[in-house]
Design a protein around this motif. Structure first.
Motif, PDB file in Angstrom:
ATOM      1  N   LEU A 197       4.520 -56.855  30.698  1.00 47.51           N
ATOM      2  CA  LEU A 197       5.190 -57.539  29.590  1.00 47.51           C
ATOM      3  C   LEU A 197       6.680 -57.195  29.561  1.00 47.51           C
ATOM      4  O   LEU A 197       7.525 -58.062  29.301  1.00 47.51           O
TER       5      LEU A 197
ATOM      6  N   ALA B 250       0.712 -62.363  19.335  1.00 48.96           N
ATOM      7  CA  ALA B 250      -0.147 -61.254  19.734  1.00 48.96           C
ATOM      8  C   ALA B 250      -1.597 -61.466  19.335  1.00 48.96           C
ATOM      9  O   ALA B 250      -2.498 -60.847  19.883  1.00 48.96           O
TER      10      ALA B 250
ATOM     11  N   LEU C 138       1.080 -61.887  26.971  1.00 50.38           N
ATOM     12  CA  LEU C 138       0.528 -61.014  25.935  1.00 50.38           C
ATOM     13  C   LEU C 138      -0.712 -61.625  25.303  1.00 50.38           C
ATOM     14  O   LEU C 138      -1.725 -60.934  25.090  1.00 50.38           O
TER      15      LEU C 138
END
Length: 386
Positions: free
Chosen positions: A342, A27, A365
């Motif tokens: 996602l 992330a 992502l």
């Protein structure tokens, strides 16, 4: 059935996997320094048709906006380096975005604390609240908010009303809804950039299915807000998450018996269907209930432990999907927003790991964090029982 659904769905979109856990490392991304983020908000007249079919005309982008769903804040963060700048009221429904995500927004945009709290789309609408705030534009979830008569009263008070939809028909309405938000705050170009990005990823899935030819869609059991109560089992019916399952080539068993977008399945029906794929949704909002937790503020180990706990429940433990390890969890916060791509990519990989073996939601992502969103998405967003 799936062969006829996909071309129509893809036309609608044009008009407007990982094996275990997506880790926090995936992330993290480079700072957002793209031209889209740096570009100033556009000025000048704004005209569009909202999701309810109402024609909207503003002399200029709105500077006082009310929203009835905290997830709209996440959508704004995809198109505006300061998603709070035009807001004057929001429902402060922190459960919909997560405590840790809310803290990130507060730290970066302290003005968020000063916004007026109004009723969310999940609560009873209050005309008096909206009139007291007196926004330029009040944005509501389709099917919620003011009645037609109340809309006219607000318009007479100088408040324009706009309806958008990320929930009921997400595959049809998400892209136009994001473009509407972009136009409202002078960020249409940035909204179009994310819409293009989302459509590219959606087409990669639909094109793959079309090339694969005729196939029998595997049954999929989806349980939303897993562990929110002891009762089994909250599930999506027709529309909403069920549309995602159909889009990626699966068959949502709840759609066969639930008349609306959501409802309850009894464990006997779930056991009789014995779907080979089982997907749970969860998030930080389920921590107190002891349900499936994942997302910002949690570790991959905590997410997997929570999933294992959910699969040990009576009845659920005997499902074929649990015994084979084809049981998965997805952060509910990814749904009902443009971040749903996602979830779509994750579901595609889970439902057909051979056909979609190169679909990588973790890579998607990372790209979203690097190129679009103002507040990075952190923590495990999906998890596998394996």
């Amino acid at each position: 059935m799936i062969r006829t659904f996909l071309p129509l769905l893809l036309a609608t979109i044009g008009a407007a996997g990982v094996a275990s856990v997506a880790s926090t490392a995936h992330a993290q991304a480079a700072p957002r320094t793209t031209a889209r983020a740096a570009a100033p908000a556009a000025q000048g007249p704004v005209q569009f048709t909202d999701i309810s079919g109402r024609r909207i005309a503003l002399a200029k982008p709105a500077s006082r906006v009310l929203i009835d769903d905290g997830r709209f804040l996440m959508a704004m963060a995809l198109i505006d380096p300061d998603p709070v700048r035009a807001l004057v009221a929001w429902p402060k429904d922190i459960n919909r975005i997560g405590v840790r995500t809310h803290e990130q927004f507060r730290a970066k945009y302290p003005r968020l604390d000063s916004l007026t709290a109004i009723a969310s789309s999940a609560a009873t609408y209050s005309q008096e609240q909206v009139l007291r705030v007196r926004p330029d534009v009040a944005v509501f979830s389709m099917g919620q908010g003011p009645s037609p008569e109340q809309v006219e009263q607000l318009k007479r008070a100088g408040i324009e009303v706009v309806f958008i939809d990320f929930f009921v028909h997400p595959l049809k309405n998400t892209d136009p809804s994001l473009l509407i938000l972009g136009q409202l705050v002078g960020r249409r170009a940035a909204a179009q950039a994310f819409v293009d990005f989302r459509q590219q990823h959606m087409r990669a899935i639909s094109d793959r299915l079309q090339r694969a030819g005729s196939r029998t869609p595997p049954k999929v059991f989806v349980e939303v807000h897993a562990g929110i109560s002891e009762e089994c089992c909250h599930a999506p019916g027709k529309g909403n998450i069920g549309d995602y399952i159909t889009f990626v080539g699966g068959h949502n068993i709840a759609a066969d018996v639930l008349p609306g977008t959501t409802g309850k399945l009894n464990i006997e029906y779930v056991l009789s269907q014995n779907a080979p794929v089982y997907i749970e949704t969860g998030g930080p909002h389920l921590e107190k209930a002891g349900g499936l937790v994942l997302g910002s503020g949690f570790t991959p180990e905590q997410a997997r432990a929570a999933l294992q706990k959910m699969t040990s429940r009576q009845g659920i433990a005997s499902l074929a999907a649990v015994k084979s390890g084809r049981t998965y969890g997805i952060a509910h916060q990814l749904l009902n927003s443009p971040l749903d791509i996602l979830a779509v990519e994750s579901m595609a990989r889970w439902i057909d790991p051979v056909l979609f073996k190169d679909i990588d939601p973790a890579k998607t992502l990372a790209e979203i964090n690097a190129k679009f969103i103002a507040v990075p998405i952190e923590g495990p967003q999906w998890v596998s029982l394996r």
